[in-house]
Design an enzyme around this catalytic site. Sequence first.
Site, PDB file in Angstrom:
ATOM      1  N   VAL A   1       0.863  -1.176   0.000  1.00 49.14           N
ATOM      2  CA  VAL A   1       0.000   0.000   0.000  1.00 49.14           C
ATOM      3  C   VAL A   1       0.899   1.225   0.000  1.00 49.14           C
ATOM      4  O   VAL A   1       1.749   1.386   0.870  1.00 49.14           O
ATOM      5  CB  VAL A   1      -0.957   0.021   1.218  1.00 49.14           C
ATOM      6  CG1 VAL A   1      -1.765   1.324   1.232  1.00 49.14           C
ATOM      7  CG2 VAL A   1      -1.900  -1.175   1.186  1.00 49.14           C
TER       8      VAL A   1
ATOM      9  N   ALA B   1       4.455   4.120   3.038  1.00 51.52           N
ATOM     10  CA  ALA B   1       3.991   2.892   2.379  1.00 51.52           C
ATOM     11  C   ALA B   1       4.186   1.722   3.339  1.00 51.52           C
ATOM     12  O   ALA B   1       4.858   1.867   4.375  1.00 51.52           O
ATOM     13  CB  ALA B   1       4.792   2.639   1.109  1.00 51.52           C
ATOM     14  N   LYS B   2       3.598   0.610   3.039  1.00 52.52           N
ATOM     15  CA  LYS B   2       3.878  -0.617   3.803  1.00 52.52           C
ATOM     16  C   LYS B   2       3.527  -1.799   2.925  1.00 52.52           C
ATOM     17  O   LYS B   2       2.625  -1.726   2.094  1.00 52.52           O
ATOM     18  CB  LYS B   2       3.032  -0.645   5.087  1.00 52.52           C
ATOM     19  CG  LYS B   2       3.357  -1.762   6.042  1.00 52.52           C
ATOM     20  CD  LYS B   2       4.706  -1.595   6.708  1.00 52.52           C
ATOM     21  CE  LYS B   2       4.570  -1.188   8.134  1.00 52.52           C
ATOM     22  NZ  LYS B   2       5.793  -0.792   8.782  1.00 52.52           N
ATOM     23  N   GLY B   3       4.251  -2.895   3.118  1.00 53.23           N
ATOM     24  CA  GLY B   3       3.954  -4.105   2.368  1.00 53.23           C
ATOM     25  C   GLY B   3       3.977  -5.307   3.278  1.00 53.23           C
ATOM     26  O   GLY B   3       4.403  -5.211   4.433  1.00 53.23           O
TER      27      GLY B   3
ATOM     28  N   ASP C   1      10.666  -5.148   8.399  1.00 54.81           N
ATOM     29  CA  ASP C   1       9.589  -4.992   9.379  1.00 54.81           C
ATOM     30  C   ASP C   1       9.496  -6.349  10.083  1.00 54.81           C
ATOM     31  O   ASP C   1      10.445  -7.145  10.012  1.00 54.81           O
ATOM     32  CB  ASP C   1       8.283  -4.606   8.653  1.00 54.81           C
ATOM     33  CG  ASP C   1       7.238  -4.022   9.591  1.00 54.81           C
ATOM     34  OD1 ASP C   1       7.303  -2.818   9.875  1.00 54.81           O
ATOM     35  OD2 ASP C   1       6.348  -4.764  10.058  1.00 54.81           O
TER      36      ASP C   1
END
Length: 419
Positions: free
Chosen positions: A66, A111-113, A152
């Site tokens: 995202v 953002a993050k995935g 992460d």
Amino acid sequence: MPVERKHCQCQDTQGHFLARAFARLNVELELQALLLHPFRETTISVPLKVHNDGKEVLRTYVGHRVQHNHARGPFKGGLRFHPGVSLGETRALAQLMTWKTALVGVPFGGAKGGIAVDPAALSLDALEVLTKRFIQKMAPLIGTHQDIPAPDIGTNPQVMAWILEEYSKSHGYTPAVVTGKPLELGGSAGRLESTGYGVACLTQKAASELSLPVNGARVVIQGFGNVGSHTALRLAELGFHVIALSDVRGGVYADTGIDVSAALRHVRATGWLEGLADTEPISNAELLELPCDILIPAALEATINCDNADAIKASLIVEAANIPVTHLADATLRERGIAIVPDILANAGGVSASYYEWVQNLQEFPWDHETVIRRLEQRLLRVYDEVRDLAQRRGIDLRMAAYELAITRVAEAVALRGF
Ligand code: GLU
């Protein structure tokens, strides 16, 4: 906690915090909508043959990226490997990155995935193939000035090295496309411990402002991954008394203080904290409710929620994890006068060091460990002062002050660029 409940809480919590900040700042509804909606959401499926009980089976893993906002710079944020990863959780965490990068003044968006997978259940070879196939499909969306992934929960420098390798196949050697890399491949000195060091530095700062005795203040840390373990090591070095630690299996407690280096050696040898010498076993739920001065949640979201907020006995909570306190628990803790250093400030040492890594890669000029840690601590302490001053001026808590600063910066950047 059931996975679904945790996801709802993490999105709801983010929504509630923002609604309060938007109302305080009088942000127009149209701008609120613009700031809330992600720029782009991508879902990718990765088929992979894995070995299960001696048989080869085909599995399809689902991952997301995202990209929330890039008004202030390229999208930036970690990649999570965990069975609980969902689009909703990734969306909330991507937005959190937008506020975090704006708050600490690094020139990135958010953002993050993540991939819904238990990395411990896969062989190293399978994990490599999974990562590379995911990045192959993501490659058109990432880039040194487009979107820069990082570690992460469940990912580490090795995973970042695979990302670099896969991306570089089609773009040439491009170390600045990902941060948190191994030192051998353009990683930065200090990046691995940066989040924990930042948490420890701000814990020391907040503790001294609350007149807690640094020498001997009793600290409880939930989570002993990269962030929790480096936080614990650094706090012990600084003279804090770490009395309890935990991992997914459970916790260990020692009233006289835990030898954190011995705990790390024990985990390296056995995989778990369980059975650590000179400690008593304790459950994760009991650990959160221990009498202590400082509680540091350093694991997943929503660990402090309606079920335990009344029972928390710490005077200070430092959010090393992202969104570890739900909005309802936050309200209870505020009423009870418990101070909270919010996630977008407390754990921003990680993305700050990622920024330094990116700068070093672009300049092809590495910095030494001391320079990275000094700049990191100076940045975090300066931002802490800004947040604390605003909180005092407006009579609000540190979280609201941090959100107000971050939202204002992103809104200004959006307006300057034009709609
Ligand atoms: N995953 C970390 C975070 O949540 C680091 C992100 C980064 O370095 O880009 O802040």
